[in-house]
Motif scaffolding. Structure first.
Motif, PDB file in Angstrom:
ATOM      1  N   LEU A 181      23.330 -12.086  22.329  1.00 36.32           N
ATOM      2  CA  LEU A 181      24.019 -11.857  21.050  1.00 36.32           C
ATOM      3  C   LEU A 181      25.296 -12.687  20.948  1.00 36.32           C
ATOM      4  CD1 LEU A 181      23.547  -7.988  20.817  1.00 36.32           C
ATOM      5  CD2 LEU A 181      22.622  -9.672  19.206  1.00 36.32           C
ATOM      6  N   ASN A 182      25.819 -13.115  22.089  1.00 38.12           N
ATOM      7  CA  ASN A 182      27.056 -13.907  22.077  1.00 38.12           C
ATOM      8  C   ASN A 182      26.808 -15.411  22.045  1.00 38.12           C
ATOM      9  OD1 ASN A 182      28.803 -11.639  22.236  1.00 38.12           O
ATOM     10  ND2 ASN A 182      28.212 -11.415  24.390  1.00 38.12           N
TER      11      ASN A 182
ATOM     12  N   ILE B  40      17.127  -6.021  29.907  1.00 37.99           N
ATOM     13  CA  ILE B  40      17.705  -5.580  28.638  1.00 37.99           C
ATOM     14  C   ILE B  40      19.072  -6.245  28.457  1.00 37.99           C
ATOM     15  CG2 ILE B  40      18.536  -3.554  27.366  1.00 37.99           C
ATOM     16  CD1 ILE B  40      16.410  -1.932  29.076  1.00 37.99           C
ATOM     17  N   GLN B  41      19.798  -6.380  29.591  1.00 41.25           N
ATOM     18  CA  GLN B  41      21.111  -7.012  29.524  1.00 41.25           C
ATOM     19  C   GLN B  41      21.021  -8.467  29.048  1.00 41.25           C
ATOM     20  OE1 GLN B  41      23.933  -5.219  29.948  1.00 41.25           O
ATOM     21  NE2 GLN B  41      24.923  -7.050  29.128  1.00 41.25           N
ATOM     22  N   SER B  42      19.963  -9.158  29.428  1.00 46.03           N
ATOM     23  CA  SER B  42      19.785 -10.550  28.975  1.00 46.03           C
ATOM     24  C   SER B  42      19.749 -10.623  27.465  1.00 46.03           C
ATOM     25  CB  SER B  42      18.467 -11.130  29.500  1.00 46.03           C
ATOM     26  OG  SER B  42      18.498 -11.269  30.883  1.00 46.03           O
TER      27      SER B  42
ATOM     28  N   TYR C 131      15.985 -15.600  23.155  1.00 43.65           N
ATOM     29  CA  TYR C 131      16.490 -14.577  22.228  1.00 43.65           C
ATOM     30  C   TYR C 131      17.439 -15.206  21.204  1.00 43.65           C
ATOM     31  CZ  TYR C 131      14.809 -10.660  25.164  1.00 43.65           C
ATOM     32  OH  TYR C 131      14.035  -9.754  25.849  1.00 43.65           O
ATOM     33  N   ALA C 132      18.341 -16.066  21.688  1.00 38.08           N
ATOM     34  CA  ALA C 132      19.351 -16.645  20.790  1.00 38.08           C
ATOM     35  C   ALA C 132      18.699 -17.501  19.701  1.00 38.08           C
ATOM     36  CB  ALA C 132      20.357 -17.476  21.586  1.00 38.08           C
TER      37      ALA C 132
ATOM     38  N   MET D 110      27.268  -2.899  19.149  1.00 36.52           N
ATOM     39  CA  MET D 110      26.252  -3.926  18.855  1.00 36.52           C
ATOM     40  C   MET D 110      26.057  -4.077  17.345  1.00 36.52           C
ATOM     41  SD  MET D 110      22.257  -4.112  20.016  1.00 36.52           S
ATOM     42  CE  MET D 110      22.745  -4.213  21.731  1.00 36.52           C
ATOM     43  N   GLU D 111      25.802  -5.327  16.943  1.00 38.84           N
ATOM     44  CA  GLU D 111      25.517  -5.599  15.540  1.00 38.84           C
ATOM     45  C   GLU D 111      24.373  -4.703  15.050  1.00 38.84           C
ATOM     46  OE1 GLU D 111      23.972  -9.492  14.920  1.00 38.84           O
ATOM     47  OE2 GLU D 111      23.722  -9.205  12.760  1.00 38.84           O
ATOM     48  N   ARG D 112      24.501  -4.258  13.806  1.00 29.45           N
ATOM     49  CA  ARG D 112      23.427  -3.451  13.235  1.00 29.45           C
ATOM     50  C   ARG D 112      22.858  -4.158  12.009  1.00 29.45           C
ATOM     51  NH1 ARG D 112      22.587   1.110  15.637  1.00 29.45           N
ATOM     52  NH2 ARG D 112      21.447   2.050  13.906  1.00 29.45           N
TER      53      ARG D 112
END
Lengths: 300, 300, 300
Positions: free
Chosen positions: B278-279, B271-273, B249-250, B1-3
């Protein structure tokens, strides 16, 4: 009395005596002198004025008293203000109510204040209101000239919000030393809009005008006043204070911003209330109960 | 995951897991540990707490799970907060709801949080709310002492506006590293009043609480929610997302301020949503269509 | 005509001519050229544009006139803007109305503006509106690249408030040189909210759009307009001005912030009114009488 450091070479008494209504008190010179001496004995050494208080008469009434005993000048700090113009018998040349922060107006106003106050220097000069027509370069020129001439030791403002402070400060070669703002448990605007935070950020102790909210707290039918009075009375009971006015002062004095309340009364017993409040420290519960009563709701 | 880089020596996972409602999830220690391990496997390494979540119980529930497998501590970043006081069975000494950012309160709160969380350091400690009674010097003293003792690595704030940030920062010997604020396509206050701009100005990535607006978006009869839902569904169709929560979120993730949404659910599918989102990258048309739907009008 | 120093190597004429409505004036190239030459003879050398004025057509109409006499380019300063996207026949790729301050959009917009305006450099490029989706690093990259290529000499903004200015400036390697804001005696928002103070603080002269309030002052049944018109007419009488439009300009020109009004008319007599106003200086009484009429009350 506790003193608040304003600059390296200047401190104020924690309680300041304001002479806004001196012309209404109808005191003889001798009575005014007696009040001043009473203040000094109590440790109240800082006196707040403005050019136009009492329709331009208060400074002179104070000066006449001081001239009876000029040696007192060195025991006190005098604050005065300029920048508001109002029509007055004392100023026949004034046509309309407006602000004037031009260089010439500031210089003339200070010369008149020095004469009225029977002194050759002012400890701190304040711009009375943020002037939408201000030329900060002219203010800077006037301040620099007054400082160089020894007529004014330090400079501050009154009723300035963030952007007004930053604008003026950006043009000055020395730091503003105070912001005199309306502050009381009843009137929260300067707390809610961040003006008090500004003073804390700049490490500048604010002077508080209307620390008792000018009697608004006793208005019948004002729900906010009713709520606040009940909270103040509760804390009065818990602390053993003599009245809610002492709690109102203590609410400001307990705040960490080093707020200096200006007492506006000419009566020694009222001045005593402010002095008494120096011995009252509110705890967190009490401070917030008063805040919540004033806001009408709790903090989030 | 992006940090997201927070400081030279600290980064957060782009998605943060918040344990605000951990006490409501009714998980055994083992179930909580399993959730934590699931997060870490997905790359969610940053966990958000506060002393008073769950009436002062959530930190301890997390700590009990962590103590089953202490080696996980080095794989995660723990954020917690202090400064709000609420009456609670867990804190019988608390009389009223108020804020306390005194040095002693901060120090005591952190010691308790360390104990509750079964850890000997907190990665980032936040002042939970701007405290109108704050003494920034006391906060600075407490922060410095905690940093020197190794109990807290870095410091930030939550729900701070410009003037509150500037005031506190002016007293600190090190920079605040984040501001945790309410941010969502539904609740635009921190975008409209410049608080998000403040984070961009200071180059500080904000943490976003209530990124899904706490369900407000599904309220019937709320015109704003209706408008916004329609816009979100349109963009969901265009992007092939699984639900409008991913678009919510996006909308935050596509913003250039490096916003880190806090997911508040204990369910792995929720949480998966967030992770899925992120994509999804919204284009300018889509981002503004959602903004316009929320505002009820277009930008000028 | 008085000139206002913008940077060490750039000054603007005090009166700026805006070509917002050039497409509506229905001028031939030769008529537009004649208007430009008339401006230059009067000392108006600064011309205000934006990419999207006239639905993306005004820049080109100006450029066609300029290309009849390219030698005039060196006698003028051209300001243009980018950042707003609107659907238009001229831009079939635009789907919705939104803002775009991405690096690629700024670079493409400037290249198109250079082509449209028949010039190889822009004196000052402004971001047209504060973009809630702005990435200040992308703006900084675009500005730096445009400056290095000689395509744009200096950069500013339009309609920016404090926090938006500070955010963008914090990312730029050079100072913003102006803020083009709505300013008139009728529309006081930017005076009351401190945006004009910001310009004074940063020592940046503002450009004023709608200095005549776009005709709002002549609206029937608008109490504010009625009050303001009466005050303007009184001052017109006192100063011997030819009309209240001259007093509206003078109200801005007398202010110490070095406000540069943008005249939006294509008629020579209207431009003359602005020029005439340069000879009118309002005194404090007059300036505040107009302010008070607009506010509906006196200053405190």
């Amino acid at each position: 009395m506790e003193r608040i450091k304003i600059t390296e070479d200047l401190s104020f008494s924690r309680i300041i005596h304001g002479f806004w209504r001196l012309a209404d008190w109808d005191y003889t010179k001798e009575e005014t002198l007696s009040l001043i001496e009473h203040d000094l004995e109590q440790g109240i050494t800082t006196f707040d004025h403005a050019d136009l208080y009492g329709s331009y008469k208060c400074e002179e009434l104070f000066g006449e008293a001081l001239s009876l005993k000029p040696s007192l000048r060195d025991q006190m700090e005098i604050v005065t203000k300029c920048g508001i113009v109002i029509p007055s018998e004392q100023r026949p040349q004034h046509r309309t109510h407006h602000y004037n922060t031009s260089k010439s107006h500031i210089l003339e106003s200070v010369d008149q204040s020095l004469k009225n106050l029977s002194t050759d220097y002012i400890d701190v000069l304040l711009i009375h209101r943020p002037d939408p027509f201000m030329d900060p370069e002219q203010v800077a020129d006037a301040f620099t000239q007054l400082k160089d001439a020894g007529k004014v030791k330090h400079f501050g403002v009154s009723n300035f919000k963030h952007h007004q402070w930053s604008m003026l400060q950006a043009h000055l070669p020395f730091p503003l030393v105070t912001n005199q703002i309306e502050l009381s448990a009843y009137e929260l605007e300067n707390i809610e809009d961040g003006t008090l935070n500004l003073c804390q950020e700049k490490k500048v102790p604010p002077m508080a005008w209307s620390p008792l909210a000018g009697g608004a707290i006793f208005k019948q039918g004002d729900e906010k006043a009713d709520r606040l009075r009940a909270a103040l009375e509760k804390v009065q009971g818990e602390t053993g204070a003599n009245g809610i006015d002492e709690i109102l002062y203590a609410w400001l004095l307990t705040h960490p911003a080093r707020i200096m309340p200006i007492v506006g009364s000419g009566k020694k017993e009222r001045i005593q209330s402010a002095i008494n409040s120096l011995n009252i420290t509110l705890n967190h519960d009490q401070w917030f109960e008063i805040l919540h009563a004033s806001m009408g709701h709790e903090v989030p």
